[in-house]
Scaffold this active site. Structure first.
Site, PDB file in Angstrom:
ATOM      1  CG  ASP A  19      31.528 -17.002   3.093  1.00  0.00           C
ATOM      2  OD1 ASP A  19      32.259 -17.990   2.912  1.00  0.00           O
ATOM      3  OD2 ASP A  19      31.950 -15.895   3.463  1.00  0.00           O
ATOM      4  CG  HIS A  39      32.701 -26.897  -1.167  1.00  0.00           C
ATOM      5  ND1 HIS A  39      32.444 -25.593  -0.817  1.00  0.00           N
ATOM      6  CD2 HIS A  39      34.056 -27.007  -1.223  1.00  0.00           C
ATOM      7  CE1 HIS A  39      33.593 -24.942  -0.674  1.00  0.00           C
ATOM      8  NE2 HIS A  39      34.589 -25.775  -0.907  1.00  0.00           N
ATOM      9  CG  LEU A  46      13.834 -19.426  -9.724  1.00  0.00           C
ATOM     10  CD1 LEU A  46      13.568 -18.152  -8.935  1.00  0.00           C
ATOM     11  CD2 LEU A  46      14.372 -20.508  -8.793  1.00  0.00           C
TER      12      LEU A  46
HETATM   13  C1  FPP Z   1      32.068 -20.519   0.140  1.00  0.00           C
HETATM   14  O1  FPP Z   1      32.412 -21.241   1.274  1.00  0.00           O
HETATM   15  C2  FPP Z   1      31.498 -21.369  -0.885  1.00  0.00           C
HETATM   16  C3  FPP Z   1      32.023 -21.563  -2.126  1.00  0.00           C
HETATM   17  C4  FPP Z   1      33.264 -20.934  -2.594  1.00  0.00           C
HETATM   18  C5  FPP Z   1      31.383 -22.441  -3.108  1.00  0.00           C
HETATM   19  C6  FPP Z   1      29.888 -22.559  -3.094  1.00  0.00           C
HETATM   20  C7  FPP Z   1      29.561 -23.836  -3.717  1.00  0.00           C
HETATM   21  C8  FPP Z   1      28.563 -24.666  -3.352  1.00  0.00           C
HETATM   22  C9  FPP Z   1      27.524 -24.347  -2.345  1.00  0.00           C
HETATM   23  C10 FPP Z   1      28.548 -25.977  -4.021  1.00  0.00           C
HETATM   24  C11 FPP Z   1      27.436 -26.273  -4.880  1.00  0.00           C
HETATM   25  C12 FPP Z   1      26.998 -25.235  -5.802  1.00  0.00           C
HETATM   26  C13 FPP Z   1      26.058 -25.485  -6.733  1.00  0.00           C
HETATM   27  C14 FPP Z   1      25.536 -24.377  -7.580  1.00  0.00           C
HETATM   28  C15 FPP Z   1      25.509 -26.826  -6.908  1.00  0.00           C
HETATM   29  P1  FPP Z   1      33.933 -21.235   1.730  1.00  0.00           P
HETATM   30  O2  FPP Z   1      34.571 -22.454   1.172  1.00  0.00           O
HETATM   31  O3  FPP Z   1      34.559 -19.948   1.369  1.00  0.00           O
HETATM   32  O4  FPP Z   1      33.758 -21.364   3.285  1.00  0.00           O
HETATM   33  P2  FPP Z   1      34.725 -20.789   4.417  1.00  0.00           P
HETATM   34  O5  FPP Z   1      34.694 -19.287   4.287  1.00  0.00           O
HETATM   35  O6  FPP Z   1      34.060 -21.267   5.670  1.00  0.00           O
HETATM   36  O7  FPP Z   1      36.068 -21.398   4.193  1.00  0.00           O
END
Ligand code: FPP
Length: 260
Positions: free
Chosen positions: A37, A54, A148
């Site tokens: 997050d 991201h 893994l």
């Molecule tokens: C939450 O941050 C994150 C996500 C919803 C997506 C997670 C995805 C990645 C890390 C991209 C790559 C993944 C892989 C497996 C290659 P948020 O957008 O909710 O952040 P915020 O709460 O600060 O708005």
């Protein structure tokens, strides 16, 4: 033994080396689950579009996966996209799917090199065709790897997973194969996306949020929770080491009492 697997990448007498030395190699969590997050806030703090958060988050995915291999963690489960995430603006959803496709294509050789077995948890049939095919291809290519196991939760929701399991059990009852009175926890386990995977020992959630957000609801009944204030794109191996050290200080009783 753990030190040996990090010796090329961690300098002695650094804060990372100091943390690593505090990890008990005999008590590495077998299964670590992560709610990644804070990507959006990381980007906003830099006046960047959310996708840049991201993208930076994908770098953390690589570092934490590699660190898991070196630590000897057996299962790593990452919450990449929830059923609820479809509510985000279409452009962000498209960007996330593009990032995921790129990851499973470009990083497949690295996964193979480290003998990582990729698995996806979620309703994959609801993903767009292009993404689904690429994810399934990477899963197929890595299916015989013995290192893994990397589980990517994709179009995942803990409640939807339980609904899917209940439907499957309901069908078996209706078909006369299963007596409802005989359904036990093992039957439910067998119908989850995580069938055959041990329950998480440690859950890490980054960015200072204290919620489960519909993640592995059934499986986390006895999981130890660790909340880090660090935003996911800034989460590095030193933070991971701190989570493992914290985990190793917990006393897990699974509802029992402390052993004498
Ligand atoms: C939450 O941050 C994150 C996500 C919803 C997506 C997670 C995805 C990645 C890390 C991209 C790559 C993944 C892989 C497996 C290659 P948020 O957008 O909710 O952040 P915020 O709460 O600060 O708005």
């Amino acid at each position: 033994m753990i030190w040996k697997s990090f010796e090329n990448i961690i300098e002695p007498h650094t804060p990372e080396a100091e943390r690593l030395a505090r990890i008990d190699p005999e008590r590495i969590p077998r299964h670590v689950a992560v709610i990644m997050d804070g990507n959006g806030r990381w980007a906003a703090a830099r006046d960047l579009p959310r996708i840049e958060g991201h993208r930076a988050g994908a770098e953390s995915v690589k570092e934490i996966t590699e660190t898991s291999v070196r630590l000897g963690v057996r299962y790593l489960t990452l919450y990449a996209f929830s059923v609820e995430n479809w509510k985000r603006p279409q452009t962000e959803v498209n960007d996330l799917m593009r990032l995921l496709r790129r990851y499973v294509q470009e990083d497949l050789p690295t996964l193979m090199k480290h003998k990582i077995r990729l698995q996806a948890l979620g309703r994959l049939n609801e993903l767009d065709y292009k993404t689904r095919v690429l994810v399934e291809k990477a899963i197929h290519s890595s299916r015989d790897n013995t290192g893994l196991q990397l589980n990517i939760a994709l179009n995942y929701s803990g409640r939807a997973e339980l609904v899917d399991a209940m439907r499957a059990l309901g069908r078996q009852c209706a078909g006369g194969e299963l007596n409802p009175q005989m359904i036990d926890e093992a039957d439910i386990d067998r119908h989850l996306y995580t069938a055959g995977i041990p329950e998480p020992d440690l859950l890490i959630r980054t960015s200072g949020e204290y919620r489960l957000s519909n993640f592995l609801l059934w499986q986390m009944a006895y999981t130890e929770f660790y909340f880090s204030p660090v935003l996911w794109p800034d989460f590095r191996k030193i933070h991971y080491f701190e989570a493992v050290i914290d985990f190793q200080q917990r006393e897990r009783r699974f509802g029992g009492v402390k052993k004498a």
